[in-house]
Design a protein around this motif. Sequence first.
Motif, PDB file in Angstrom:
ATOM      1  N   PHE A 191       0.800  -1.222   0.000  1.00  0.00           N
ATOM      2  CA  PHE A 191       0.000   0.000   0.000  1.00  0.00           C
ATOM      3  C   PHE A 191       0.839   1.281   0.000  1.00  0.00           C
ATOM      4  N   GLU A 192       2.107   1.165  -0.323  1.00  0.00           N
ATOM      5  CA  GLU A 192       2.952   2.358  -0.366  1.00  0.00           C
ATOM      6  C   GLU A 192       2.538   3.279  -1.516  1.00  0.00           C
ATOM      7  N   VAL A 193       2.493   4.568  -1.237  1.00  0.00           N
ATOM      8  CA  VAL A 193       2.206   5.564  -2.269  1.00  0.00           C
ATOM      9  C   VAL A 193       3.473   5.788  -3.090  1.00  0.00           C
ATOM     10  N   ALA A 194       3.298   6.046  -4.376  1.00  0.00           N
ATOM     11  CA  ALA A 194       4.438   6.270  -5.263  1.00  0.00           C
ATOM     12  C   ALA A 194       5.266   7.464  -4.793  1.00  0.00           C
ATOM     13  N   ASN A 195       6.555   7.425  -5.071  1.00  0.00           N
ATOM     14  CA  ASN A 195       7.433   8.538  -4.702  1.00  0.00           C
ATOM     15  C   ASN A 195       7.071   9.803  -5.473  1.00  0.00           C
ATOM     16  N   GLU A 196       6.614   9.639  -6.685  1.00  0.00           N
ATOM     17  CA  GLU A 196       6.181  10.770  -7.502  1.00  0.00           C
ATOM     18  C   GLU A 196       4.831  10.429  -8.121  1.00  0.00           C
ATOM     19  N   TYR A 197       3.902  11.368  -8.042  1.00  0.00           N
ATOM     20  CA  TYR A 197       2.599  11.181  -8.671  1.00  0.00           C
ATOM     21  C   TYR A 197       2.143  12.511  -9.246  1.00  0.00           C
ATOM     22  N   ASP A 198       1.136  12.453 -10.089  1.00  0.00           N
ATOM     23  CA  ASP A 198       0.646  13.642 -10.779  1.00  0.00           C
ATOM     24  C   ASP A 198      -0.688  14.070 -10.182  1.00  0.00           C
ATOM     25  N   GLU A 215      -2.427  -1.573   7.832  1.00  0.00           N
ATOM     26  CA  GLU A 215      -1.437  -1.079   6.876  1.00  0.00           C
ATOM     27  C   GLU A 215      -2.020  -0.030   5.936  1.00  0.00           C
ATOM     28  N   VAL A 216      -3.300  -0.141   5.614  1.00  0.00           N
ATOM     29  CA  VAL A 216      -3.937   0.866   4.769  1.00  0.00           C
ATOM     30  C   VAL A 216      -3.874   2.225   5.457  1.00  0.00           C
ATOM     31  N   ARG A 217      -4.182   2.248   6.735  1.00  0.00           N
ATOM     32  CA  ARG A 217      -4.150   3.504   7.484  1.00  0.00           C
ATOM     33  C   ARG A 217      -2.718   4.030   7.616  1.00  0.00           C
ATOM     34  N   GLU A 218      -1.799   3.131   7.937  1.00  0.00           N
ATOM     35  CA  GLU A 218      -0.414   3.534   8.155  1.00  0.00           C
ATOM     36  C   GLU A 218       0.227   4.106   6.892  1.00  0.00           C
ATOM     37  N   CYS A 219      -0.134   3.556   5.755  1.00  0.00           N
ATOM     38  CA  CYS A 219       0.493   3.969   4.500  1.00  0.00           C
ATOM     39  C   CYS A 219      -0.179   5.177   3.848  1.00  0.00           C
ATOM     40  N   LEU A 220      -1.476   5.347   4.059  1.00  0.00           N
ATOM     41  CA  LEU A 220      -2.217   6.307   3.248  1.00  0.00           C
ATOM     42  C   LEU A 220      -2.718   7.545   3.985  1.00  0.00           C
ATOM     43  N   LYS A 221      -2.866   7.481   5.289  1.00  0.00           N
ATOM     44  CA  LYS A 221      -3.508   8.606   5.987  1.00  0.00           C
ATOM     45  C   LYS A 221      -2.775   9.922   5.773  1.00  0.00           C
ATOM     46  N   LYS A 222      -1.446   9.934   5.858  1.00  0.00           N
ATOM     47  CA  LYS A 222      -0.706  11.186   5.717  1.00  0.00           C
ATOM     48  C   LYS A 222      -0.929  11.806   4.346  1.00  0.00           C
ATOM     49  N   THR A 223      -0.904  10.996   3.300  1.00  0.00           N
ATOM     50  CA  THR A 223      -1.086  11.524   1.944  1.00  0.00           C
ATOM     51  C   THR A 223      -2.469  12.119   1.775  1.00  0.00           C
ATOM     52  N   PHE A 224      -3.493  11.412   2.242  1.00  0.00           N
ATOM     53  CA  PHE A 224      -4.853  11.935   2.147  1.00  0.00           C
ATOM     54  C   PHE A 224      -4.999  13.202   2.994  1.00  0.00           C
ATOM     55  N   THR A 225      -4.369  13.224   4.167  1.00  0.00           N
ATOM     56  CA  THR A 225      -4.449  14.406   5.029  1.00  0.00           C
ATOM     57  C   THR A 225      -3.857  15.626   4.337  1.00  0.00           C
ATOM     58  N   ASP A 226      -2.771  15.424   3.606  1.00  0.00           N
ATOM     59  CA  ASP A 226      -2.167  16.540   2.864  1.00  0.00           C
ATOM     60  C   ASP A 226      -3.156  17.137   1.871  1.00  0.00           C
ATOM     61  N   PHE A 227      -3.935  16.298   1.216  1.00  0.00           N
ATOM     62  CA  PHE A 227      -4.874  16.791   0.207  1.00  0.00           C
ATOM     63  C   PHE A 227      -6.065  17.515   0.838  1.00  0.00           C
ATOM     64  N   VAL A 228      -6.593  16.977   1.921  1.00  0.00           N
ATOM     65  CA  VAL A 228      -7.759  17.638   2.524  1.00  0.00           C
ATOM     66  C   VAL A 228      -7.353  18.889   3.297  1.00  0.00           C
ATOM     67  N   SER A 229      -6.050  19.075   3.502  1.00  0.00           N
ATOM     68  CA  SER A 229      -5.571  20.248   4.226  1.00  0.00           C
ATOM     69  C   SER A 229      -5.294  21.437   3.297  1.00  0.00           C
ATOM     70  N   ILE A 230      -5.461  21.251   1.999  1.00  0.00           N
ATOM     71  CA  ILE A 230      -5.237  22.358   1.065  1.00  0.00           C
ATOM     72  C   ILE A 230      -6.254  23.458   1.346  1.00  0.00           C
ATOM     73  N   LYS A 231      -5.787  24.656   1.558  1.00  0.00           N
ATOM     74  CA  LYS A 231      -6.662  25.764   1.937  1.00  0.00           C
ATOM     75  C   LYS A 231      -7.513  26.238   0.763  1.00  0.00           C
ATOM     76  N   ASN A 232      -8.711  26.676   1.084  1.00  0.00           N
ATOM     77  CA  ASN A 232      -9.642  27.265   0.113  1.00  0.00           C
ATOM     78  C   ASN A 232     -10.015  26.308  -1.017  1.00  0.00           C
ATOM     79  N   LEU A 233      -9.955  25.005  -0.715  1.00  0.00           N
ATOM     80  CA  LEU A 233     -10.294  24.021  -1.744  1.00  0.00           C
ATOM     81  C   LEU A 233     -11.679  23.434  -1.530  1.00  0.00           C
ATOM     82  N   TRP A 234     -12.020  23.143  -0.291  1.00  0.00           N
ATOM     83  CA  TRP A 234     -13.246  22.421   0.005  1.00  0.00           C
ATOM     84  C   TRP A 234     -14.347  23.368   0.447  1.00  0.00           C
ATOM     85  N   LEU A 235     -15.579  22.989   0.141  1.00  0.00           N
ATOM     86  CA  LEU A 235     -16.729  23.817   0.491  1.00  0.00           C
ATOM     87  C   LEU A 235     -17.011  23.791   1.989  1.00  0.00           C
ATOM     88  N   GLU A 236     -16.869  22.615   2.591  1.00  0.00           N
ATOM     89  CA  GLU A 236     -17.229  22.437   3.985  1.00  0.00           C
ATOM     90  C   GLU A 236     -16.001  22.517   4.886  1.00  0.00           C
TER      91      GLU A 236
END
Length: 239
Positions: A8-15, A75-96
Amino acid sequence: FLSWKTMFEVANEYDVTIVSEIGYQNRCVVIVDNFYKDPDSVRDFCLSSPKYSREDKPWLVGGLCGTRVLVETPEVRECLKKTFTDFVSIKNLWLEEHNQEQWDKNWNRTNFMCNVMNDESMGKFPMLPHQDSFDVQYGAVIYLNTPEECAGGTDFYSYMGKTTLDVPKDGGLMMWQKNTEGITTEEWVKGKDNRWKVEFEAEMKYNRMVLYEASILHMQNWKEGMFPTYDRINQVFFL
């Protein structure tokens, strides 16, 4: 054999592509291509895991047209939570406004979950655009069909101009149906209801992740003939 943590490792580089101004409420969707470092292993894990039907586990499958894989693995949580957190933390992106307590609670119960459907199952149980359950703020999907199998994707809708319907959220797929001027599944399937509009189509691509606010109306983009001899397989998250 790869460990689950390695799998479940996220790629080192993604688009990353951020799609904005979806509907008059200006909703956003985050699209990440080349998400997993080793998507083949994740795909194989899904295909080899037990698949549960509505008859097997109604609490798990709910209104899904098809079967669902669920494997409990931290392992899903350990590998992915930080990456998803980075995306939902982007300012002025989400309505709620982001709900950190809910976010942590939902991640604590996140495991490996996949939806598995095909032409037969989707034809027998047509779906309507829907919002996810009341205790979920974000939804995400990772497409696990190989390039030659990819078709359709995920559509994001408005209903009479609204991308979110202000109705009680009880977690049911048709939870708002009685509140929308009597729309029926038959009217939707036959294309007779013109109050719906596709505001954005997220195309299915292998190893693509699509992240969105769970309150936005959405549904799989499917037409008969897309998955005649193999399954449509997506890893899903309710966050």
